[in-house]
Design a protein around this motif. Structure first.
Motif, PDB file in Angstrom:
ATOM      1  N   UNK A 159       0.820  -1.420  -0.120  1.00  0.00           N
ATOM      2  CA  UNK A 159       0.060  -0.037   0.092  1.00  0.00           C
ATOM      3  C   UNK A 159       0.860   1.365   0.027  1.00  0.00           C
ATOM      4  N   UNK A 160       1.837   1.503   1.125  1.00  0.00           N
ATOM      5  CA  UNK A 160       2.791   2.681   1.074  1.00  0.00           C
ATOM      6  C   UNK A 160       4.037   2.503   0.575  1.00  0.00           C
ATOM      7  N   UNK A 161       4.609   1.347   0.190  1.00  0.00           N
ATOM      8  CA  UNK A 161       5.921   1.165  -0.007  1.00  0.00           C
ATOM      9  C   UNK A 161       6.978   1.021   0.779  1.00  0.00           C
ATOM     10  N   UNK A 162       6.615   1.442   2.202  1.00  0.00           N
ATOM     11  CA  UNK A 162       7.644   1.111   3.135  1.00  0.00           C
ATOM     12  C   UNK A 162       7.971  -0.138   3.672  1.00  0.00           C
ATOM     13  N   UNK A 163       9.165  -0.363   4.177  1.00  0.00           N
ATOM     14  CA  UNK A 163       9.614  -1.885   4.650  1.00  0.00           C
ATOM     15  C   UNK A 163       8.740  -2.204   5.745  1.00  0.00           C
ATOM     16  N   UNK A 164       8.459  -3.724   5.691  1.00  0.00           N
ATOM     17  CA  UNK A 164       7.425  -3.996   6.847  1.00  0.00           C
ATOM     18  C   UNK A 164       8.053  -4.611   7.826  1.00  0.00           C
ATOM     19  N   UNK A 165       7.285  -4.736   9.186  1.00  0.00           N
ATOM     20  CA  UNK A 165       7.910  -5.416  10.301  1.00  0.00           C
ATOM     21  C   UNK A 165       7.627  -6.809  10.366  1.00  0.00           C
ATOM     22  N   UNK A 166       8.554  -7.878  10.721  1.00  0.00           N
ATOM     23  CA  UNK A 166       8.159  -8.923  10.680  1.00  0.00           C
ATOM     24  C   UNK A 166       7.269  -9.475  12.008  1.00  0.00           C
ATOM     25  N   UNK A 167       6.735 -10.493  11.966  1.00  0.00           N
ATOM     26  CA  UNK A 167       6.147 -10.956  12.940  1.00  0.00           C
ATOM     27  C   UNK A 167       5.923 -12.658  12.867  1.00  0.00           C
ATOM     28  N   UNK A 168       5.450 -13.304  13.718  1.00  0.00           N
ATOM     29  CA  UNK A 168       5.517 -14.708  13.733  1.00  0.00           C
ATOM     30  C   UNK A 168       4.255 -15.189  12.951  1.00  0.00           C
ATOM     31  N   UNK A 169       4.408 -16.497  12.175  1.00  0.00           N
ATOM     32  CA  UNK A 169       3.330 -16.928  11.432  1.00  0.00           C
ATOM     33  C   UNK A 169       2.442 -17.998  12.282  1.00  0.00           C
ATOM     34  N   UNK A 170       1.229 -17.856  12.505  1.00  0.00           N
ATOM     35  CA  UNK A 170       0.372 -18.698  12.747  1.00  0.00           C
ATOM     36  C   UNK A 170       0.086 -19.839  11.793  1.00  0.00           C
ATOM     37  N   UNK A 171      -0.628 -20.890  12.076  1.00  0.00           N
ATOM     38  CA  UNK A 171      -1.001 -22.109  11.181  1.00  0.00           C
ATOM     39  C   UNK A 171      -1.989 -21.853  10.264  1.00  0.00           C
ATOM     40  N   UNK A 172      -2.880 -20.628  10.839  1.00  0.00           N
ATOM     41  CA  UNK A 172      -3.874 -20.194   9.996  1.00  0.00           C
ATOM     42  C   UNK A 172      -3.580 -18.916   9.074  1.00  0.00           C
ATOM     43  N   UNK A 173      -2.405 -19.014   8.971  1.00  0.00           N
ATOM     44  CA  UNK A 173      -1.911 -17.819   7.837  1.00  0.00           C
ATOM     45  C   UNK A 173      -2.242 -18.284   6.621  1.00  0.00           C
ATOM     46  N   UNK A 174      -2.659 -17.524   5.655  1.00  0.00           N
ATOM     47  CA  UNK A 174      -2.802 -17.868   4.250  1.00  0.00           C
ATOM     48  C   UNK A 174      -1.524 -18.541   3.684  1.00  0.00           C
ATOM     49  N   UNK A 175      -1.861 -19.776   3.064  1.00  0.00           N
ATOM     50  CA  UNK A 175      -0.551 -20.279   2.277  1.00  0.00           C
ATOM     51  C   UNK A 175      -0.360 -19.585   0.791  1.00  0.00           C
ATOM     52  N   UNK A 176       0.961 -19.586   0.594  1.00  0.00           N
ATOM     53  CA  UNK A 176       1.231 -18.590  -0.605  1.00  0.00           C
ATOM     54  C   UNK A 176       2.870 -19.123  -1.128  1.00  0.00           C
ATOM     55  N   UNK A 177       2.674 -20.408  -1.616  1.00  0.00           N
ATOM     56  CA  UNK A 177       3.914 -21.206  -2.004  1.00  0.00           C
ATOM     57  C   UNK A 177       4.368 -20.326  -3.225  1.00  0.00           C
ATOM     58  N   UNK A 178       5.930 -20.229  -3.242  1.00  0.00           N
ATOM     59  CA  UNK A 178       6.348 -19.146  -4.181  1.00  0.00           C
ATOM     60  C   UNK A 178       7.607 -20.158  -5.026  1.00  0.00           C
ATOM     61  N   UNK A 179       7.568 -21.338  -4.939  1.00  0.00           N
ATOM     62  CA  UNK A 179       8.495 -22.224  -5.818  1.00  0.00           C
ATOM     63  C   UNK A 179       7.903 -23.529  -5.870  1.00  0.00           C
ATOM     64  N   UNK A 180       8.449 -24.311  -6.711  1.00  0.00           N
ATOM     65  CA  UNK A 180       8.055 -25.716  -6.998  1.00  0.00           C
ATOM     66  C   UNK A 180       7.911 -26.631  -5.765  1.00  0.00           C
ATOM     67  N   UNK A 181       8.757 -26.527  -4.958  1.00  0.00           N
ATOM     68  CA  UNK A 181       8.872 -27.439  -3.681  1.00  0.00           C
ATOM     69  C   UNK A 181       7.772 -26.930  -2.988  1.00  0.00           C
ATOM     70  N   UNK A 182       7.479 -25.797  -2.616  1.00  0.00           N
ATOM     71  CA  UNK A 182       6.527 -25.203  -1.814  1.00  0.00           C
ATOM     72  C   UNK A 182       5.076 -25.479  -2.383  1.00  0.00           C
ATOM     73  N   UNK A 183       4.961 -25.527  -3.470  1.00  0.00           N
ATOM     74  CA  UNK A 183       3.592 -25.661  -4.382  1.00  0.00           C
ATOM     75  C   UNK A 183       3.412 -27.180  -3.975  1.00  0.00           C
TER      76      UNK A 183
END
Length: 381
Positions: free
Chosen positions: A164-188
């Motif tokens: 949205x604003x182009x600024x760098x993001x802050x990292x947080x911990x991933x819970x199990x209900x996070x959206x799955x977003x595979x970005x390579x063949x192995x992940x898919x």
């Protein structure tokens, strides 16, 4: 209980098989012993063990392996991210078709408990929030970053930006209900495994625990192959008297979890199948230490464990298949499975610095090419 472990001769699979045996279960080992990973049968397979050499895609062999089995631990997989489009058929064949063959055989044999080895890579990038309070994205909750821009990477800007604003993001911990977003063949392929296992559970009334491993390290990691994790790559460099090459700026955050803790979690997951995880369902859990570290920290800790005479080199190089940060929330596994990582990072790294790695077969060694620096390669770095 009689259990089948697929991929049992591998790095994680062998520790899982041993932990199950130590817990009193009768373990049947199954592995293809592919020449890309193994130079024959590993010496750590106990004498007298029930060991079957078979490919997970061989329906007849898998059906025979399931005879009399009460539960399956599925670890057989093609790992790493792949290096080209030509790798897509192999990942799909081994990981997706192989899992489908196994699940079909389990359904026909009436085996109703499955512990599936999944991976953090199913999430893609980790969880983030926008640092800018006035940004609309910050009010909407977690922010899903777009894939990192090549121009940013070339300029040494490695952290994902807010869409949205182009600024760098802050990292947080991933819970199990996070959206799955595979970005390579192995992940898919790992996402596909989870979906297929969920289908199997609904169709058969079986129960499945999918364990999403974060960065696993420890004895028996494969050495000097395209499938080696970043910890093994760093260690091999140190053994050769070379500086470990740390990509980007070394600030990539990961959760390094020891393989003995992963094996212990697998044993606990078996008890959850059919009880905490009811028939007809799949539940996924992060398997992580809960204490994130940077890739640079792992390189430095290993260097210190080797005496500190050789130090890591931060190169600024990048790989398009890598994600920047991914750290996990281990709360669900603690609550539901009673799992807590017990191996301290410093102690685990000190042990790993001197532990035996699995030597590659000569045919598995590939010389790197200049283009490989920006091609998808094993994800743990």
């Amino acid at each position: 209980m009689r259990v089948l472990v697929t991929g049992a001769a591998g790095f994680i699979g062998s520790h899982v098989a041993e932990a199950l045996a130590d817990a009193g279960h009768e373990v049947r080992w199954l592995d293809s012993l592919t020449s890309a990973v193994h130079d024959g049968e590993p010496p750590y397979i106990p004498n007298g063990s029930s060991f079957l050499r078979a490919d997970i895609r061989d329906s007849a062999a898998v059906t025979d392996a399931l005879d009399g089995v009460d539960a399956v631990f599925h670890l057989a997989a093609m790992v790493g991210l792949g290096v080209s489009l030509a790798d897509l058929p192999l990942y799909s064949d081994v990981n997706v078709t192989g899992t489908a063959v196994l699940l079909d055989a389990m359904g026909r044999q009436g085996v109703g408990r499955l512990v599936l080895s999944s991976s953090m890579v199913v999430y893609g990038e980790g969880a983030y929030s926008c640092r800018e309070g006035a940004c609309p994205a910050s009010a909407a909750g977690p922010v899903r970053p777009l894939p990192r821009d090549v121009a940013d990477l070339e300029a040494g800007v490695f952290d994902p930006r807010c869409p949205s604003c182009g600024r760098e993001l802050s990292v947080s911990r991933v819970p199990e209900d996070a959206t799955l977003d595979p970005r390579n063949a192995y992940a898919t392929s790992k996402v596909a495994q989870e979906h297929l296992a969920a289908n199997w559970a609904r169709l058969t009334g079986g129960s499945c625990v999918a364990l999403r491993y974060h960065n696993v390290y420890g004895p028996r990691m494969p050495r000097d192959t395209p499938y080696s994790g970043v910890a093994a790559i760093f260690r091999s460099a140190l053994e050769n008297g070379e500086s470990p090459r740390v990509f980007e700026d070394g600030g990539q955050m990961r959760d390094f979890v020891h393989v003995r803790d992963v094996a212990a979690c697998n044993v606990r997951a078996l008890s959850a199948c059919g009880s905490w995880v009811p028939p007809g369902t799949l539940r996924a859990y992060n398997v992580a230490s809960g204490t994130p570290r940077s890739v640079g920290e792992m390189a430095s800790a290993l260097a210190e464990a080797f005496g500190g005479s050789v130090q890591p080199k931060v190169t600024g190089e990048y790989r398009l298949g890598d994600v920047r940060h991914i750290v996990a929330s281990p709360k669900a596994a603690a609550c539901d499975l009673g799992f807590h990582a017990t191996v301290d990072f410093t102690d685990g790294v000190a042990e790993f610095a001197r532990a035996s790695l699995r030597a590659p077969t000569p045919s598995s060694l590939r010389a790197p090419t200049p283009s490989s620096l920006r091609a998808p390669t094993p994800s743990s770095g």
